[in-house]
Enzyme design. Structure first.
Site, PDB file in Angstrom:
ATOM      1  CD  GLN A 262       0.339  13.065  -8.995  1.00  0.00           C
ATOM      2  OE1 GLN A 262       0.647  12.357  -8.036  1.00  0.00           O
ATOM      3  NE2 GLN A 262       0.761  14.068  -9.191  1.00  0.00           N
ATOM      4  CG  HIS A 265       4.631   9.686  -8.725  1.00  0.00           C
ATOM      5  ND1 HIS A 265       5.830   9.986  -8.014  1.00  0.00           N
ATOM      6  CD2 HIS A 265       3.550  10.744  -8.668  1.00  0.00           C
ATOM      7  CE1 HIS A 265       5.370  11.300  -7.835  1.00  0.00           C
ATOM      8  NE2 HIS A 265       4.567  11.693  -8.180  1.00  0.00           N
ATOM      9  CD  GLU A 330      -0.999  11.831  -2.704  1.00  0.00           C
ATOM     10  OE1 GLU A 330       0.294  12.060  -2.433  1.00  0.00           O
ATOM     11  OE2 GLU A 330      -1.087  11.228  -3.645  1.00  0.00           O
ATOM     12  CG  HIS A 331      -2.125  15.372  -5.491  1.00  0.00           C
ATOM     13  ND1 HIS A 331      -1.603  14.016  -5.779  1.00  0.00           N
ATOM     14  CD2 HIS A 331      -1.277  16.077  -4.682  1.00  0.00           C
ATOM     15  CE1 HIS A 331      -0.222  14.119  -4.994  1.00  0.00           C
ATOM     16  NE2 HIS A 331      -0.323  15.190  -4.334  1.00  0.00           N
ATOM     17  CG  ASP A 364       4.047  17.052  -6.652  1.00  0.00           C
ATOM     18  OD1 ASP A 364       3.293  16.562  -5.667  1.00  0.00           O
ATOM     19  OD2 ASP A 364       3.737  16.371  -7.917  1.00  0.00           O
ATOM     20  CG  HIS A 423      -9.924   8.877  40.960  1.00  0.00           C
ATOM     21  ND1 HIS A 423      -9.345   7.819  41.118  1.00  0.00           N
ATOM     22  CD2 HIS A 423      -9.390   9.409  39.759  1.00  0.00           C
ATOM     23  CE1 HIS A 423      -8.651   7.295  39.934  1.00  0.00           C
ATOM     24  NE2 HIS A 423      -8.649   8.368  39.262  1.00  0.00           N
TER      25      HIS A 423
END
Length: 435
Positions: A262, A265, A330-331, A364, A423
């Site tokens: 990670q 990235h 996230e992971h 991924d 109504h």
């Protein structure tokens, strides 16, 4: 020695330090927002002419007309035919697994009838048209093409429009090949905030869509936020994240490389290891020092680990679960002996990777579940991209005569209580109608 933060949940300042570690401002600055707003206004006003100007300026190649921006489907097929056989097999394998998983997510309509004959239910329909933004140029993200396009096609989206920037006129063959495999219907060589604006509002050449998905830089993310409401969007994602919970029995080199996966990235990515085994944390730190010099993206990894990485010592497994649920990563890797017994206790995570042999990298690319996941603690209230994001639901209501007579009494009372006489009378007319 790698400068990575060391925390312990028993530290008196732990809460303040973990909050500081997780803090992330994904909102763009005023300058970016102003630039994006101007681009969107220009595209809305001038359509293709604005797209041509921005392409010539930002991507540095000469488009003469809107038609020059479209990549014919035969071009995608040519890219597929040109890539090496092993890449073809890899794309097909990944696509098949993503498609099979997505098929399980498809929702169908349902209905039931009450005793008096009233029908209630839900109708599920796909979006008419979706737009997929794909980063372009030298960066190759064929996996993102598969992950975003395949769920849309499984959902039944009639037309999927891909936009991809082409800096210097450079096309990435692997991205185009992935688009061919995934079934993209139309593709355009346009990127940036201008591409998002074109998808949202339409131009003479690029059709407007109902939803825009896919990753991009800060200008793309800001544009997606700006056009939300005109169209739907998947999410405004922050930097990539991984949290590994380990009992100390996994090879420390494996864990170090998971953290690297990670961190490579970009410099803002976040990699965190949690364990109740202090000696193991030391061994992983040693593995980081040993392996880091072997990495092609060494400087990026080192910066990310120094700025936003951490090794956290917890009391025990229960404490680790509590930390994981607070971070809402996230992971999440559960690199422990019996991950299935623990997974049900994880309330907040984009994706949960269970067991020592499940590298996050499998998710991924080719495991099957989507890799478009909530970041920056948004897993507390959001979910991975899926088929359901390309479907919408309509409620079905069909009152029988008897049902209308009964329901109108309740509706009338509540409507008059709100001061909405029309109504009430609308319901009363039908409730009083003779059989």
């Amino acid at each position: 020695m790698t400068d990575i933060k060391r925390l312990a949940t028993t530290d008196s300042d732990y809460q303040a330090r973990i909050a500081e570690l997780l803090a992330w401002e994904s909102v763009s600055d005023d300058g970016v927002q102003q630039t994006v707003a101007e681009i969107i206004r220009d595209v809305r006003a001038r359509g293709d002419a604005a797209l041509i100007d921005y392409t010539n300026r930002f991507d540095r190649w000469a488009a003469a007309s809107g038609g020059d921006l479209e990549l014919p489907l035969v071009r995608l097929e040519q890219a597929w035919n040109a890539i090496p056989a092993d890449q073809q097999v890899a794309l097909e394998t990944a696509a098949a697994r993503i498609r099979a998983y997505a098929e399980h997510q498809k929702m169908s309509g349902w209905s039931y009838r009450e005793a008096d004959g009233t029908l209630l239910g839900q109708q599920v329909m796909p979006l008419d048209r979706a737009g997929l933004y794909v980063p372009g140029g030298k960066a190759a993200y064929p996996s993102s093409v598969l992950m975003n396009a395949i769920p849309a096609k499984v959902a039944g989206v009639a037309e999927l429009i891909m936009v991809v920037p082409t800096p210097g006129g450079e096309l990435n063959e692997l991205v185009l090949a992935a688009a061919h495999v995934a079934g993209v219907d139309r593709a355009f060589a346009i990127g940036g905030a201008q591409a998002v604006a074109a998808l949202a509002y339409g131009t003479e050449t690029i059709p407007g869509v109902d939803k825009i998905v896919g990753p991009g830089n800060i200008y793309v993310a800001t544009a997606k936020r700006a056009v939300f409401g005109q169209v739907g969007i998947d999410m405004v994602a922050g930097p990539s994240e991984i949290l590994v919970v380990c009992d100390g029995q996994t090879d420390p080199d494996w864990i170090a490389m998971d953290l690297f996966s990670q961190a490579e990235h970009d410099e803002d990515a976040q990699s965190i290891l949690v364990s109740w085994d202090g000696d193991f944390l030391d061994r992983v730190a040693a593995s980081i020092d040993k392996l880091l010099p072997t990495m092609e993206r060494q400087e990026i990894i080192a910066t990310a680990l120094r700025a936003r990485g951490a090794l956290i010592r917890v009391r025990d497994l229960d404490d680790a679960v509590e930390v994981a649920n607070f971070i809402a990563p996230e992971h999440l890797e559960l690199s422990i002996e019996d991950p299935e017994s623990v997974a049900g206790r994880i309330r907040h995570a984009g994706a949960i990777f269970m067991g020592r042999y499940t590298a996050e990298a499998l998710g991924d690319y080719c495991a099957g579940p989507n890799h478009v996941l909530p970041t920056s603690r948004t897993a507390r209230f959001s979910s991975p991209l899926g088929v359901y994001d390309f479907q919408k639901r309509s409620s079905l209501i069909m009152a029988s005569h008897a049902g209308s007579a009964e329901l109108s009494k309740t509706a009338s009372i509540l409507a008059r209580g709100e001061g909405l006489t029309a109504h009430a009378r609308s319901a009363e007319y039908r409730g009083a109608a003779p059989r």
